[in-house]
Write a protein that holds these residues in place. Structure first.
Motif, PDB file in Angstrom:
ATOM      1  N   GLN A 147       8.676   0.579  -5.970  1.00 24.89           N
ATOM      2  CA  GLN A 147       7.612   0.466  -5.561  1.00 24.89           C
ATOM      3  C   GLN A 147       7.948   1.955  -4.426  1.00 24.89           C
ATOM      4  O   GLN A 147       6.978   2.244  -3.826  1.00 24.89           O
ATOM      5  CB  GLN A 147       6.697  -1.010  -5.145  1.00 24.89           C
ATOM      6  N   VAL A 148       8.902   1.930  -3.978  1.00 24.49           N
ATOM      7  CA  VAL A 148       9.340   2.954  -2.967  1.00 24.49           C
ATOM      8  C   VAL A 148      10.093   3.640  -3.709  1.00 24.49           C
ATOM      9  O   VAL A 148      10.570   4.639  -2.852  1.00 24.49           O
ATOM     10  CB  VAL A 148      10.430   2.370  -2.084  1.00 24.49           C
TER      11      VAL A 148
ATOM     12  N   THR B  49       0.577  -1.128  -0.005  1.00 21.43           N
ATOM     13  CA  THR B  49      -0.180  -0.397  -0.051  1.00 21.43           C
ATOM     14  C   THR B  49       0.864   1.433   0.018  1.00 21.43           C
ATOM     15  O   THR B  49       1.978   1.270   0.324  1.00 21.43           O
ATOM     16  CB  THR B  49      -0.341   0.208   1.274  1.00 21.43           C
ATOM     17  N   ASP B  50       0.667   2.877  -0.291  1.00 21.54           N
ATOM     18  CA  ASP B  50       1.077   3.629   0.124  1.00 21.54           C
ATOM     19  C   ASP B  50       1.619   3.940   0.717  1.00 21.54           C
ATOM     20  O   ASP B  50       3.044   4.369   0.933  1.00 21.54           O
ATOM     21  CB  ASP B  50      -0.055   4.993  -0.852  1.00 21.54           C
ATOM     22  N   ALA B  51       0.794   3.608   2.581  1.00 20.79           N
ATOM     23  CA  ALA B  51       1.600   3.910   3.600  1.00 20.79           C
ATOM     24  C   ALA B  51       3.096   2.948   3.747  1.00 20.79           C
ATOM     25  O   ALA B  51       3.727   3.493   3.990  1.00 20.79           O
ATOM     26  CB  ALA B  51       0.291   3.312   4.831  1.00 20.79           C
ATOM     27  N   GLU B  52       2.792   1.613   3.661  1.00 20.89           N
ATOM     28  CA  GLU B  52       3.499   0.468   3.693  1.00 20.89           C
ATOM     29  C   GLU B  52       4.988   1.309   2.909  1.00 20.89           C
ATOM     30  O   GLU B  52       5.568   0.870   2.852  1.00 20.89           O
ATOM     31  CB  GLU B  52       3.465  -0.787   3.392  1.00 20.89           C
ATOM     32  N   ALA B  53       4.787   1.692   1.427  1.00 24.28           N
ATOM     33  CA  ALA B  53       5.893   1.491   0.841  1.00 24.28           C
ATOM     34  C   ALA B  53       6.395   2.979   0.949  1.00 24.28           C
ATOM     35  O   ALA B  53       7.559   3.065   0.801  1.00 24.28           O
ATOM     36  CB  ALA B  53       5.222   2.646  -1.033  1.00 24.28           C
ATOM     37  N   ALA B  54       6.112   4.260   1.969  1.00 23.36           N
ATOM     38  CA  ALA B  54       6.367   4.936   1.845  1.00 23.36           C
ATOM     39  C   ALA B  54       7.313   4.522   3.696  1.00 23.36           C
ATOM     40  O   ALA B  54       7.969   5.216   4.069  1.00 23.36           O
ATOM     41  CB  ALA B  54       5.279   6.430   2.881  1.00 23.36           C
ATOM     42  N   TRP B  55       6.836   3.669   4.638  1.00 27.32           N
ATOM     43  CA  TRP B  55       7.538   3.403   5.086  1.00 27.32           C
ATOM     44  C   TRP B  55       8.844   2.842   4.994  1.00 27.32           C
ATOM     45  O   TRP B  55      10.059   2.955   5.235  1.00 27.32           O
ATOM     46  CB  TRP B  55       7.053   2.882   6.071  1.00 27.32           C
TER      47      TRP B  55
ATOM     48  N   PRO C  85       8.969   6.289  -5.598  1.00 26.03           N
ATOM     49  CA  PRO C  85       8.910   7.484  -4.916  1.00 26.03           C
ATOM     50  C   PRO C  85       8.874   8.627  -3.928  1.00 26.03           C
ATOM     51  O   PRO C  85       8.392   9.735  -3.711  1.00 26.03           O
ATOM     52  CB  PRO C  85       6.778   7.734  -5.317  1.00 26.03           C
ATOM     53  N   TYR C  86       9.400   7.789  -2.955  1.00 27.91           N
ATOM     54  CA  TYR C  86       9.337   7.835  -1.507  1.00 27.91           C
ATOM     55  C   TYR C  86      10.728   8.621  -0.735  1.00 27.91           C
ATOM     56  O   TYR C  86      11.319   8.450   0.214  1.00 27.91           O
ATOM     57  CB  TYR C  86       8.394   6.938  -0.300  1.00 27.91           C
TER      58      TYR C  86
END
Length: 163
Positions: free
Chosen positions: A139-140, A45-51, A142-143
Motif C-alpha cells: 500500500q505504501v 486512502t491515497d493521502a493516508e498511504a502517502a503519509w 508508491p510513496y
C-alpha cells in the motif's frame, strides 16, 4: 453475541459456571467486533498511504529474510518485520489507527553513551505478521523507496503469493 457473550465471532462453547472468564484471543479480549481479520491491514486512502509512506521512509525499517525453522534445521521459513521508531507516541498511535495492524511498544532510553544510543525514550510500531507486513508495504510502496525495495526482496524470496 457469541457463546462467551462478547462478540459474534467467538465460537467457543458456552460455559455457564460461576467465575467463567471470557476467552482471550491472539489480539486481546473480544470486547468489540473487528471488521478485519487480525492480520489484515486496513485499506488506506491515497493521502493516508502517502503519509504512512513518508513516515516509513524517514523513521522506518524493514527486514525481509529467511531463517531456520529450528536450531540446526535446513528448512527455511520467511520473516518480514516492519518497524517505525519515534520518540513521539502520537505518531505511532496514528500508524496503529491507520493500519489496524501491529503493536506499539516502549523502549527505555539507553543509560550508556554511544554513537547510536538515544538519550530519549523510544516507541516502536512493529508489524511482524507476514500478510500484514506485505499488505502494508504494497500500500505504501508508491510513496516509499524502502517499501518498493522490500516488496522486490519479498518477491525474490517467493512471498508475493502470500496474501
Amino acid at each position: 453475541a457469541g457463546a462467551c457473550g462478547l462478540a459474534a465471532e467467538c465460537r467457543l462453547p458456552s460455559r455457564r459456571r460461576a467465575g467463567h472468564r471470557p476467552p482471550v484471543h491472539a489480539w486481546g479480549p473480544l470486547l468489540v467486533s473487528r471488521p478485519f481479520r487480525p492480520r489484515d491491514v486496513r485499506p488506506m486512502t491515497d493521502a493516508e498511504a502517502a503519509w504512512m509512506g513518508a513516515i516509513f521512509e524517514g523513521e522506518g525499517s524493514v527486514v525481509v529474510e529467511m531463517y531456520p525453522a529450528r536450531s540446526g534445521s535446513t528448512h527455511l521459513l520467511p520473516r518480514i518485520r516492519v518497524t517505525v521508531n519515534n520518540s513521539d507516541p502520537e505518531v505511532l498511535s496514528a500508524c496503529l489507527r491507520l493500519t489496524r495492524a501491529g503493536r506499539v511498544t516502549y523502549r527505555r532510553a539507553a543509560t550508556e553513551k554511544g554513537p547510536i544510543r538515544s538519550t530519549r525514550p523510544q516507541f516502536v510500531w512493529a508489524v511482524q505478521a507476514i500478510n500484514a507486513a506485505l499488505d502494508f508495504l504494497r500500500q505504501v510502496s508508491p510513496y516509499s523507496w524502502k517499501a518498493q525495495s522490500a516488496v522486490t526482496r519479498a518477491a525474490a524470496l517467493g512471498l508475493e503469493g502470500s496474501l
